[in-house]
Design a protein around this motif. Structure first.
Motif, mmCIF file in Angstrom:
data_model
loop_
_atom_site.group_PDB
_atom_site.id
_atom_site.type_symbol
_atom_site.label_atom_id
_atom_site.label_comp_id
_atom_site.label_asym_id
_atom_site.label_seq_id
_atom_site.Cartn_x
_atom_site.Cartn_y
_atom_site.Cartn_z
ATOM 1 N N GLU A 1 6.248 -4.232 0.830
ATOM 2 C CA GLU A 1 5.963 -5.364 1.701
ATOM 3 C C GLU A 1 5.276 -4.978 3.004
ATOM 4 O O GLU A 1 5.314 -5.703 3.981
ATOM 5 C CB GLU A 1 7.251 -6.151 1.994
ATOM 6 C CG GLU A 1 7.878 -6.746 0.751
ATOM 7 C CD GLU A 1 9.146 -7.507 1.040
ATOM 8 O OE1 GLU A 1 9.471 -7.740 2.219
ATOM 9 O OE2 GLU A 1 9.826 -7.861 0.068
ATOM 10 N N GLN A 2 4.647 -3.806 3.040
ATOM 11 C CA GLN A 2 3.873 -3.379 4.196
ATOM 12 C C GLN A 2 2.430 -3.155 3.766
ATOM 13 O O GLN A 2 2.174 -2.584 2.713
ATOM 14 C CB GLN A 2 4.426 -2.091 4.793
ATOM 15 C CG GLN A 2 5.781 -2.256 5.443
ATOM 16 C CD GLN A 2 6.244 -0.960 6.075
ATOM 17 O OE1 GLN A 2 5.712 0.104 5.792
ATOM 18 N NE2 GLN A 2 7.247 -1.057 6.926
ATOM 19 N N LYS B 1 -7.050 -1.801 1.239
ATOM 20 C CA LYS B 1 -5.703 -2.130 1.709
ATOM 21 C C LYS B 1 -4.734 -1.980 0.554
ATOM 22 O O LYS B 1 -5.008 -2.402 -0.562
ATOM 23 C CB LYS B 1 -5.651 -3.543 2.271
ATOM 24 C CG LYS B 1 -6.385 -3.690 3.573
ATOM 25 C CD LYS B 1 -6.200 -5.058 4.165
ATOM 26 C CE LYS B 1 -6.940 -5.140 5.481
ATOM 27 N NZ LYS B 1 -6.784 -6.424 6.122
ATOM 28 N N ILE B 2 -3.610 -1.375 0.851
ATOM 29 C CA ILE B 2 -2.574 -1.155 -0.149
ATOM 30 C C ILE B 2 -1.298 -1.822 0.351
ATOM 31 O O ILE B 2 -0.902 -1.632 1.501
ATOM 32 C CB ILE B 2 -2.327 0.352 -0.364
ATOM 33 C CG1 ILE B 2 -3.615 1.036 -0.816
ATOM 34 C CG2 ILE B 2 -1.214 0.585 -1.362
ATOM 35 C CD1 ILE B 2 -3.547 2.547 -0.772
#
Length: 105
Positions: free
Chosen positions: A51-52, A46-47
Motif C-alpha cells: 500500500e505504498q 511507479k511500484i
C-alpha cells in the motif's frame, strides 16, 4: 558512438565497512574511480508495494569499456547515488559499457 558524447563526469563508488566502537560495522560509500559517461533514456515507473507507492527512476550511463569487476559499485552523479542494475557490452567489441542504474533513495 562518438567519444565526444561522453561529456558527463561520474564517480564510481564502493562501499567500505569498518568496525565501530559498539561492535557493529559502519559502512560508507567512497569514491573509487572517475570516468566520463554519456547519459540517456530516463525511465520512470511507479511500484505499489504494501500500500505504498515507490517511484523508480532508471538512467543509462555509457562509459568506455573497463576490464574490472563492477559488482557492488554504485554511480555518483551530481550528489545523487545510482545503483547499477545491469551491465551490457552492446556490440561485443569491448569499446563501451552501458550501465543501467536506478536512483538510490
Amino acid at each position: 558512438m562518438n567519444i565526444g558524447e561522453l561529456k558527463h563526469k561520474i564517480s564510481l563508488i564502493k562501499e567500505e565497512t569498518s568496525p565501530s566502537s559498539t561492535r557493529f560495522t559502519t559502512s560508507t560509500w567512497t569514491e573509487w574511480k572517475k570516468v566520463w559517461a554519456k547519459m540517456e533514456k530516463e525511465k520512470r515507473s511507479k511500484i505499489i508495494l504494501n500500500e505504498q507507492i515507490t517511484e523508480n527512476r532508471t538512467i543509462l550511463f555509457t562509459i568506455r569499456y573497463q576490464d574490472f569487476d563492477l559488482k557492488g559499485v554504485r554511480i555518483r552523479y551530481k550528489s545523487k547515488d545510482y545503483e547499477i542494475t545491469n551491465i551490457e557490452d552492446k556490440d561485443f567489441e569491448q569499446k563501451f559499457l552501458v550501465l543501467s542504474a536506478s536512483e538510490v533513495v
